[in-house]
Design a protein around this motif. Structure first.
Motif, mmCIF file in Angstrom:
data_model
loop_
_atom_site.group_PDB
_atom_site.id
_atom_site.type_symbol
_atom_site.label_atom_id
_atom_site.label_comp_id
_atom_site.label_asym_id
_atom_site.label_seq_id
_atom_site.Cartn_x
_atom_site.Cartn_y
_atom_site.Cartn_z
ATOM 1 N N MET A 177 83.235 -36.209 -42.006
ATOM 2 C CA MET A 177 82.729 -36.952 -40.846
ATOM 3 C C MET A 177 81.475 -36.305 -40.272
ATOM 4 O O MET A 177 80.634 -36.978 -39.671
ATOM 5 C CB MET A 177 83.810 -37.042 -39.767
ATOM 6 N N THR A 178 81.346 -34.988 -40.476
ATOM 7 C CA THR A 178 80.166 -34.270 -40.006
ATOM 8 C C THR A 178 79.015 -34.388 -40.997
ATOM 9 O O THR A 178 77.871 -34.636 -40.612
ATOM 10 C CB THR A 178 80.493 -32.779 -39.791
ATOM 11 N N THR A 179 79.323 -34.255 -42.285
ATOM 12 C CA THR A 179 78.265 -34.250 -43.307
ATOM 13 C C THR A 179 77.882 -35.646 -43.780
ATOM 14 O O THR A 179 76.736 -35.893 -44.141
ATOM 15 C CB THR A 179 78.695 -33.400 -44.515
ATOM 16 N N VAL A 180 78.853 -36.567 -43.813
ATOM 17 C CA VAL A 180 78.592 -37.942 -44.268
ATOM 18 C C VAL A 180 79.209 -38.926 -43.271
ATOM 19 O O VAL A 180 80.204 -39.594 -43.564
ATOM 20 C CB VAL A 180 79.169 -38.198 -45.685
ATOM 21 N N PRO A 181 78.650 -39.029 -42.053
ATOM 22 C CA PRO A 181 79.209 -39.984 -41.082
ATOM 23 C C PRO A 181 78.970 -41.418 -41.538
ATOM 24 O O PRO A 181 78.018 -41.703 -42.275
ATOM 25 C CB PRO A 181 78.425 -39.672 -39.805
#
Length: 322
Positions: free
Chosen positions: A110-114
């Motif tokens: 969720m942080t790297t590929v929202p």
């Protein structure tokens, strides 16, 4: 699906050229993601894929949408999209999100590929279906119902001509546009000429029927995939795909295909001997997507490049897109 909301299947678009007259159609960007219907009931959200799988757990950042619709029970249609570093929708970027169900890994992704859930239609509001309403009325209703959030949005559509919309999609590096007839109802589960997808580049869904070992830098890994499409119920060989893979993709594919091994080609007609030599055959259940230059006279894909796995499509749905 819940006590009050009926189950719908998404309406599908036909592939084609820009329909006319221009002023009879709205034009939306074609988002390069995963189609999903959102069922919002009693303040809770469920995301259901095109092939009727519950994919809610994969995209926790969209759950707040249930609190952004004014307390209504709704069925909404849209596309779950990940963006690349240049801000363009990227099917490749979305790949790790599509397959992941492990909570800790999803939290990291969720942080790297929202992702963003881009909404473009409303099928049901409280106790009433809205599918018989014309497109323009449904879009107006959708914009009234949904309060935009960090991970969901109702993107604008174009009313100033398909040529301009397609040029804008090309400038932005998008896949193309979808032209939608202004007066059209929503036709669940049907591929209708009321919606026409116009692409800037050619893509084709394929079913993996085998693979060949790699050489050189790819020694010990998959070198290419042997793919096919369905044609009037027959599984036809469509060529080999050897580009577009990252090492992570190749490792993932090898893991998925290992359990699908079989002794004979799965196609209803034998692939060319030189292309079949040394191949490992698999059950034709894994669906992917390629970008390609054209179809040859021998019904082969010319210069196909792998784009990713499509877990939202069933193998028997994969036919040649003309």
């Amino acid at each position: 699906m819940g006590s009050g909301l009926p189950v719908y299947s998404p309406m599908l678009a036909q592939l084609g050229t820009m329909p006319e007259p221009d002023d009879c159609y709205a034009h939306e960007m074609k988002w390069d993601g995963v189609r999903a219907l959102a069922y919002i009931e009693g303040g809770r959200l469920r995301l259901i894929s095109r092939n009727a799988k519950d994919i809610t757990a994969a995209y926790p950042e969209t759950l707040g949408l249930a609190r952004a619709v004014g307390g209504h029970d709704l069925v909404l249609d849209g596309e779950i999209v990940a963006f690349d570093e240049r801000g363009r929708p990227s099917f490749e970027a979305l790949q790790p999100r599509m397959h992941q169900r492990h909570e800790v890994k999803i939290a990291q992704l969720m942080t790297t590929v929202p992702v963003t859930f881009l909404l473009f239609d409303v099928l049901h509001v409280n106790a009433a279906s809205s599918i018989a309403m014309p497109y323009t009325a449904r879009r107006g209703l959708l914009e009234q119902l949904v309060e935009r959030g960090a991970h969901w949005d109702v993107p604008p559509y174009y009313r100033d001509g398909g040529v301009h919309a397609l040029a804008e999609s090309r400038r932005l590096g998008f896949e193309g546009v979808v032209a939608k007839r202004l007066t059209s109802p929503y036709r669940p589960g049907r591929r209708s000429p009321d919606w026409v997808k116009v692409k800037n580049f050619r893509t084709q869904e394929v079913v993996v029927g085998g693979w060949k070992p790699g050489e050189g830098r790819r020694r010990g890994m998959i070198g290419s995939l042997l793919v096919g499409v369905y044609d009037q119920g027959r599984f036809r060989y469509a060529g080999s795909v050897g580009t577009g893979f990252t090492e992570a993709t190749l490792r993932d594919l090898a893991e998925r295909l290992a359990s699908l091994e079989r002794d004979t080609p799965p196609y209803d007609e034998e692939p060319p001997r030189e292309e079949a030599r040394g191949a490992h055959w698999v059950e034709p259940v894994l669906v992917g997507e390629v970008q390609y230059a054209e179809w040859t006279g021998e019904h082969r894909l010319r210069h196909p490049s792998w784009r990713g796995i499509r877990e939202d499509k069933a193998p028997e749905e994969v036919t040649r897109e003309e």
